[in-house]
Design a protein around this motif. Sequence first.
Motif, mmCIF file in Angstrom:
data_model
loop_
_atom_site.group_PDB
_atom_site.id
_atom_site.type_symbol
_atom_site.label_atom_id
_atom_site.label_comp_id
_atom_site.label_asym_id
_atom_site.label_seq_id
_atom_site.Cartn_x
_atom_site.Cartn_y
_atom_site.Cartn_z
ATOM 1 N N VAL A 143 -38.956 -22.066 -12.396
ATOM 2 C CA VAL A 143 -38.852 -20.735 -12.977
ATOM 3 C C VAL A 143 -38.571 -19.750 -11.848
ATOM 4 O O VAL A 143 -39.368 -19.621 -10.914
ATOM 5 N N ALA A 144 -37.436 -19.067 -11.920
ATOM 6 C CA ALA A 144 -37.022 -18.097 -10.901
ATOM 7 C C ALA A 144 -37.206 -16.699 -11.466
ATOM 8 O O ALA A 144 -36.525 -16.308 -12.416
ATOM 9 N N VAL A 145 -38.109 -15.925 -10.862
ATOM 10 C CA VAL A 145 -38.424 -14.576 -11.321
ATOM 11 C C VAL A 145 -37.828 -13.580 -10.323
ATOM 12 O O VAL A 145 -38.219 -13.543 -9.161
ATOM 13 N N GLY A 146 -36.860 -12.797 -10.777
ATOM 14 C CA GLY A 146 -36.270 -11.779 -9.920
ATOM 15 C C GLY A 146 -35.503 -12.334 -8.745
ATOM 16 O O GLY A 146 -35.449 -11.708 -7.686
ATOM 17 N N ILE A 147 -34.892 -13.500 -8.899
ATOM 18 C CA ILE A 147 -34.101 -14.127 -7.833
ATOM 19 C C ILE A 147 -32.638 -14.091 -8.258
ATOM 20 O O ILE A 147 -32.277 -14.643 -9.310
ATOM 21 N N SER A 148 -31.804 -13.460 -7.455
ATOM 22 C CA SER A 148 -30.393 -13.301 -7.828
ATOM 23 C C SER A 148 -29.616 -14.598 -7.724
ATOM 24 O O SER A 148 -28.679 -14.833 -8.480
ATOM 25 N N GLY A 149 -29.988 -15.464 -6.775
ATOM 26 C CA GLY A 149 -29.320 -16.757 -6.670
ATOM 27 C C GLY A 149 -28.330 -16.838 -5.527
ATOM 28 O O GLY A 149 -27.149 -17.133 -5.749
ATOM 29 N N ALA A 150 -28.797 -16.618 -4.297
ATOM 30 C CA ALA A 150 -27.938 -16.815 -3.132
ATOM 31 C C ALA A 150 -27.574 -18.295 -3.009
ATOM 32 O O ALA A 150 -28.282 -19.170 -3.522
ATOM 33 N N ILE A 151 -26.483 -18.572 -2.342
ATOM 34 C CA ILE A 151 -25.980 -19.938 -2.279
ATOM 35 C C ILE A 151 -27.001 -20.865 -1.634
ATOM 36 O O ILE A 151 -27.170 -22.019 -2.051
ATOM 37 N N GLN A 152 -27.755 -20.371 -0.622
ATOM 38 C CA GLN A 152 -28.755 -21.222 0.020
ATOM 39 C C GLN A 152 -29.877 -21.581 -0.942
ATOM 40 O O GLN A 152 -30.386 -22.704 -0.934
ATOM 41 N N ASN A 176 -34.569 -12.321 -15.179
ATOM 42 C CA ASN A 176 -33.862 -11.352 -14.355
ATOM 43 C C ASN A 176 -33.349 -10.218 -15.231
ATOM 44 O O ASN A 176 -33.122 -10.384 -16.432
ATOM 45 N N LEU A 177 -33.141 -9.070 -14.588
ATOM 46 C CA LEU A 177 -32.580 -7.916 -15.288
ATOM 47 C C LEU A 177 -31.060 -7.942 -15.314
ATOM 48 O O LEU A 177 -30.438 -7.308 -16.164
ATOM 49 N N ASP A 178 -30.463 -8.677 -14.362
ATOM 50 C CA ASP A 178 -29.007 -8.716 -14.221
ATOM 51 C C ASP A 178 -28.452 -9.938 -14.935
ATOM 52 O O ASP A 178 -28.614 -11.071 -14.459
ATOM 53 N N PRO A 179 -27.777 -9.768 -16.072
ATOM 54 C CA PRO A 179 -27.247 -10.933 -16.791
ATOM 55 C C PRO A 179 -26.066 -11.597 -16.100
ATOM 56 O O PRO A 179 -25.658 -12.687 -16.497
ATOM 57 N N ALA A 199 -28.945 -21.268 -14.570
ATOM 58 C CA ALA A 199 -30.136 -21.593 -15.347
ATOM 59 C C ALA A 199 -29.804 -22.313 -16.649
ATOM 60 O O ALA A 199 -28.749 -22.102 -17.255
ATOM 61 N N ASP A 200 -30.728 -23.171 -17.078
ATOM 62 C CA ASP A 200 -30.635 -23.806 -18.389
ATOM 63 C C ASP A 200 -31.160 -22.880 -19.480
ATOM 64 O O ASP A 200 -30.748 -22.985 -20.633
ATOM 65 N N LEU A 201 -32.083 -21.991 -19.124
ATOM 66 C CA LEU A 201 -32.627 -21.008 -20.050
ATOM 67 C C LEU A 201 -32.786 -19.695 -19.294
ATOM 68 O O LEU A 201 -33.367 -19.668 -18.206
ATOM 69 N N SER A 202 -32.265 -18.608 -19.861
ATOM 70 C CA SER A 202 -32.312 -17.298 -19.206
ATOM 71 C C SER A 202 -33.067 -16.305 -20.082
ATOM 72 O O SER A 202 -32.903 -16.305 -21.312
ATOM 73 N N VAL A 203 -33.883 -15.475 -19.440
ATOM 74 C CA VAL A 203 -34.609 -14.415 -20.112
ATOM 75 C C VAL A 203 -34.235 -13.110 -19.422
ATOM 76 O O VAL A 203 -34.563 -12.909 -18.248
ATOM 77 N N ILE A 204 -33.525 -12.237 -20.125
ATOM 78 C CA ILE A 204 -33.080 -10.963 -19.551
ATOM 79 C C ILE A 204 -34.103 -9.895 -19.925
ATOM 80 O O ILE A 204 -34.325 -9.617 -21.110
ATOM 81 N N GLY A 205 -34.735 -9.314 -18.927
ATOM 82 C CA GLY A 205 -35.729 -8.283 -19.196
ATOM 83 C C GLY A 205 -36.569 -8.000 -17.967
ATOM 84 O O GLY A 205 -36.374 -8.589 -16.897
ATOM 85 N N ASP A 206 -37.507 -7.072 -18.134
ATOM 86 C CA ASP A 206 -38.393 -6.686 -17.049
ATOM 87 C C ASP A 206 -39.378 -7.820 -16.755
ATOM 88 O O ASP A 206 -40.048 -8.322 -17.660
ATOM 89 N N SER A 207 -39.472 -8.194 -15.486
ATOM 90 C CA SER A 207 -40.311 -9.337 -15.120
ATOM 91 C C SER A 207 -41.789 -9.065 -15.387
ATOM 92 O O SER A 207 -42.536 -9.985 -15.757
ATOM 93 N N ASN A 208 -42.249 -7.810 -15.216
ATOM 94 C CA ASN A 208 -43.658 -7.498 -15.465
ATOM 95 C C ASN A 208 -44.018 -7.712 -16.938
ATOM 96 O O ASN A 208 -45.054 -8.311 -17.260
#
Length: 406
Positions: free
Chosen positions: A340-349, A364-367, A375-384
């Motif tokens: 589960v990646a929370v607030g991670i944009s996804g750099a190549i590394q 993430n907030l950025d679709p 991701a296999d499943l994405s949730v767009i919204g505020d992480s808090n």
Amino acid sequence: MSDIIRRDPRAERIARNRLHPLHAAMQPVQHSWMGPNGVIRKNPHGVGFIGPNGIKRIDRSGAQQGGTTKRSASVEVQLPLHQVAQPAFHICVVPDMVGGRLSSHDRDLLGLAHQLAGKDGAVLAVVFGEHKESTFETAGVDRLLVLEGDEFSGYSPEQRVQGLRAVDNQFDPRHWLLPDSRSGGGELGRRFAANLGERPATRVWQVKDGECIGRAGAGLQDLARPLARVILAAAECAEPVSETRHEALPVELSTGIARSLPRIEDLGAVAVDPAAIPMAEAEFIFSGGNGVQDWPLFHETAAALGATEGASRVAVDDGFMTRDRQVGASGTWVTARVYVAVGISGAIQHLQGIGACDKVVAINLDPGCDMIKRADLSVIGDSNEICRALIAAVTAYRNGAKRDAA
């Protein structure tokens, strides 16, 4: 207009620098490549076309269209059905079924079973206890035998050997295939082979020309031997079944299973602090990045989920997490079943470090970020807000489970 081809020095520098954020976008799409064990792998994300609504489509009919061509209607292609009405023989597969589902290792094993079965044989999967899997048909299972009972629950290798022995007496399979893994298949396969009086072929990564090729000498050498009846196969031993669907007909034992006197008592799972689990061995990782604004809430959510905490390089550099929790090519390469990646944009590394994870969930907030694409499943919204909702859902689930148990 001049026909002279101009060089782009900036594009050339990005193409040479693999650490540049735009480096991956400059590379051609790789549709297939050879894995570390010599098996050709396919890139499922590199197949298809962009539809008129901007959604990626996959057309299995072979008539794929370009991204600028409009489609009048979407084509739904049904996979061809593979049937074996009267199998001449059976190839038995005993998957690990970690968490009640087929793992990638199990699917590779089913692919190898179909290589051995050919057109005349049927692949028989033997599953212990209840399961949550609903894709046996597309995974390559022709016959499905579920051995249920409390005696097969938990750690019960001796009783499971008795169950496999009953299957062997009834179906007399030509070969037995088990995953050579730490999840139980390696031990069960060796115990079962000793019970049958067979010498198993272990750490097998390839089967061809009537021979098993397995790893030996600390994985530095290959050992070839005649095709054994009991095969303990490694991951990537074959391509998983993907182009056909199968019947997965349920079958039952015609005789009872002998009871084994238990010499091992299963005392249940031992509670382990998720923070004490090394990142490379963690099955469930809850990872935070630059988009996390409330770190105490992040830690509370990870504790409620029972997950091991991870972090991106930015979060580590900012001092929110320790260096041993960094995930990525410059940190730790992880192989979690759920990441589960929370607030991670996804750099190549970072994407390289999670490449072997089974399921990736992105919050993430950025679709349009790269992590959402991966991701296999994405949730767009505020992480808090999402973290608070997760804590509330887990708390309600556990309270309901306690009331049911009472």
